[in-house]
Design an enzyme around this catalytic site. Structure first.
Site, PDB file in Angstrom:
ATOM      1  CG  ASN A 169      -1.780  -6.379  -4.179  1.00  0.00           C
ATOM      2  OD1 ASN A 169      -2.308  -6.157  -3.090  1.00  0.00           O
ATOM      3  ND2 ASN A 169      -0.480  -6.275  -4.376  1.00  0.00           N
ATOM      4  NE  ARG A 228       0.964  -8.887  -1.234  1.00  0.00           N
ATOM      5  CZ  ARG A 228       1.375  -7.767  -0.679  1.00  0.00           C
ATOM      6  NH1 ARG A 228       0.935  -6.621  -1.127  1.00  0.00           N
ATOM      7  NH2 ARG A 228       2.223  -7.798   0.300  1.00  0.00           N
ATOM      8  CG  HIS A 249       8.377  -8.412   1.468  1.00  0.00           C
ATOM      9  ND1 HIS A 249       9.404  -7.675   1.992  1.00  0.00           N
ATOM     10  CD2 HIS A 249       7.465  -7.544   0.991  1.00  0.00           C
ATOM     11  CE1 HIS A 249       9.114  -6.382   1.884  1.00  0.00           C
ATOM     12  NE2 HIS A 249       7.945  -6.282   1.277  1.00  0.00           N
ATOM     13  NE  ARG A 303       7.087  -0.258   6.158  1.00  0.00           N
ATOM     14  CZ  ARG A 303       6.859  -1.331   5.410  1.00  0.00           C
ATOM     15  NH1 ARG A 303       7.002  -2.538   5.907  1.00  0.00           N
ATOM     16  NH2 ARG A 303       6.488  -1.201   4.156  1.00  0.00           N
ATOM     17  CD  GLU A 347       5.765  -9.490  -4.199  1.00  0.00           C
ATOM     18  OE1 GLU A 347       6.122  -8.475  -4.831  1.00  0.00           O
ATOM     19  OE2 GLU A 347       5.426  -9.450  -3.012  1.00  0.00           O
TER      20      GLU A 347
END
Ligand code: ADP
Length: 398
Positions: free
Chosen positions: A7, A90, A179, A238, A383
């Site tokens: 990743n 990823r 996600h 955010r 993940e």
């Protein structure tokens, strides 16, 4: 069979080496400060962690170092790089074409390069990470796993924005969702736990970034993140969903530039912006518990928005069989789970407060009150394992 999962971020490269036969992580780590100076932390289960500060001028130097470490007598877990059967990468964005995980060849690379405009923060480093790994390991298959691909099944009325249709056709402005690998993993686990492949599941991935997804029959039907990971519930820094005119107001009336506006929305909003304390949920809760009103408000706004989406997805699916909490906040924050589930009994969601309060960290936990119509689960996300599974099946046909 050993699968390496990578990743890559702009200045980081995280890795995990799986032994798929045992479903075990043999080693994992993080290369940081790539392009600056360089730092690595390397972990092996049951062994002492190793850290060093080698020079990492680029991703290739970092992955080269990682391969050296994985095979080194002192810190290694394999004898030779040849033992790595395939590499999974990823990617946050697969655009409209990469609708499922794929073996990465030149054609896929060209497409990924063509859509970096949709994904300017994560696209370029993920591509550099992939190129670096391919250069270091040219003889194995490299598989791309895309956060967006779980949403390839969204109906058009869920992914098309009510904007002039040409903006979708010509500029590809639409809901993509993010996600997805995490939602796919935990929704799949919930399906298994329910023993019902047709289940209606709402998965709440609540971490630094947060998103909520509705899944029916194993297919995503709606999700809270949109064109970018900015949409949906408030996050660490955010804002999540807003009246779009706030953006033009900031620019026209408050005279912020596009960059300044983005900074406000991405880096200065959410839990941090409301509380003024921190983007980290633990700090915000601690401040709220100590009587800080804005911190308390930040947590209330988060809970309010999560509940609102659970209700929306209940309406879209005409029911909920399972509600799932995952990621840093979802897996660990008992108070937040209790607040979200409070007064959801009309939707069939009722939790056992005692079980919620004692649910062991890092394990799957069924929080449902006896007799509740819907199940409520905590399911730790994984993940990387999902990426390893896709890589195994695509690269080796297993
Ligand atoms: P990322 O999106 O960066 O992968 P994580 O999924 O690790 O983030 O989630 C990070 C968030 O989880 C932080 O806001 C952190 O405060 C929160 N978190 C972790 N542990 C706890 C805890 N015990 N209680 C409340 N929040 C927690």
């Amino acid at each position: 069979m050993k699968i390496l999962v990578v990743n890559a971020g702009s200045s980081s490269l995280k890795y995990q080496l799986f032994d798929m036969g045992q479903g075990a992580v043999l080693a994992k780590g993080n290369c940081e400060r790539i392009g600056i100076d360089g730092r690595i932390t390397h972990k092996r289960p049951g062994k002492e962690d190793f850290s060093a500060a080698p020079a990492f001028p680029d991703h290739r130097a970092a992955i080269g170092y990682v391969l050296g470490l994985l095979t080194a007598p002192a810190h290694g877990v394999i004898e030779s790089v040849e033992e790595i059967a395939a590499v999974g990468h990823r990617f946050a964005h697969g655009g409209e074409k990469l609708r499922e995980s794929a073996v990465l060849g030149d054609e896929e690379l060209e497409y990924l390069e063509s859509i970096v405009g949709l994904n300017p923060l994560h696209g370029p480093p993920a591509i550099s990470g992939f190129k670096a790994c391919r250069a270091e390991m040219p003889n194995v298959k490299h598989v791309g796993v895309f956060d967006t691909s779980y949403y390839a099944t969204l109906p058009d009325y869920a992914y098309i924005y009510p904007l002039p249709y040409e903006l979708y056709e010509e500029k590809k402005i639409r809901r993509y969702g993010f996600h997805g690998t995490s939602h796919r993993y935990v929704a799949g686990k919930a399906q298994e736990l329910l023993g019902d492949p047709n289940a209606k599941i709402v998965t709440c991935h609540l971490g630094n970034g947060s998103s909520i997804t509705a899944t029916v029959n194993g297919k995503a039907v709606d999700t809270s993140m949109g064109f970018t990971p900015q949409d949906g519930v408030p996050m660490g820094t955010r804002s999540g969903a807003l009246d779009p005119t706030v953006v033009t107001y900031l620019m026209k009336t408050c005279k912020l530039s596009a960059e300044e506006t983005e900074k406000v929305l991405n880096e200065k909003s959410g839990l941090l912006g409301i509380s003024g304390v921190s983007s980290d949920c633990r700090d915000v809760e601690e401040a709220a518990n100590a009587g800080n009103k804005r911190a308390e408000l930040a947590m209330r706004i988060l809970v309010h928005n999560v509940k609102k989406l659970i209700g929306a997805y209940y309406a879209e699916m005409n029911g909920i069989d399972a509600l799932v909490f995952t990621a840093g906040i979802g897996e660990n924050d008992r108070a937040l789970r209790a607040d979200v589930c409070r007064d959801l009994s009309a939707l069939g969601v009722e939790i056992d407060e005692e079980v919620n309060a004692t649910c062991p960290r890092g394990e799957i936990c069924d929080l449902s009150k006896k007799g509740a119509r819907a199940k409520t689960f905590v399911i730790p996300t994984n993940e990387e394992y999902m990426i390893a599974l896709d890589t195994l099946s695509l690269a080796l046909g297993k």
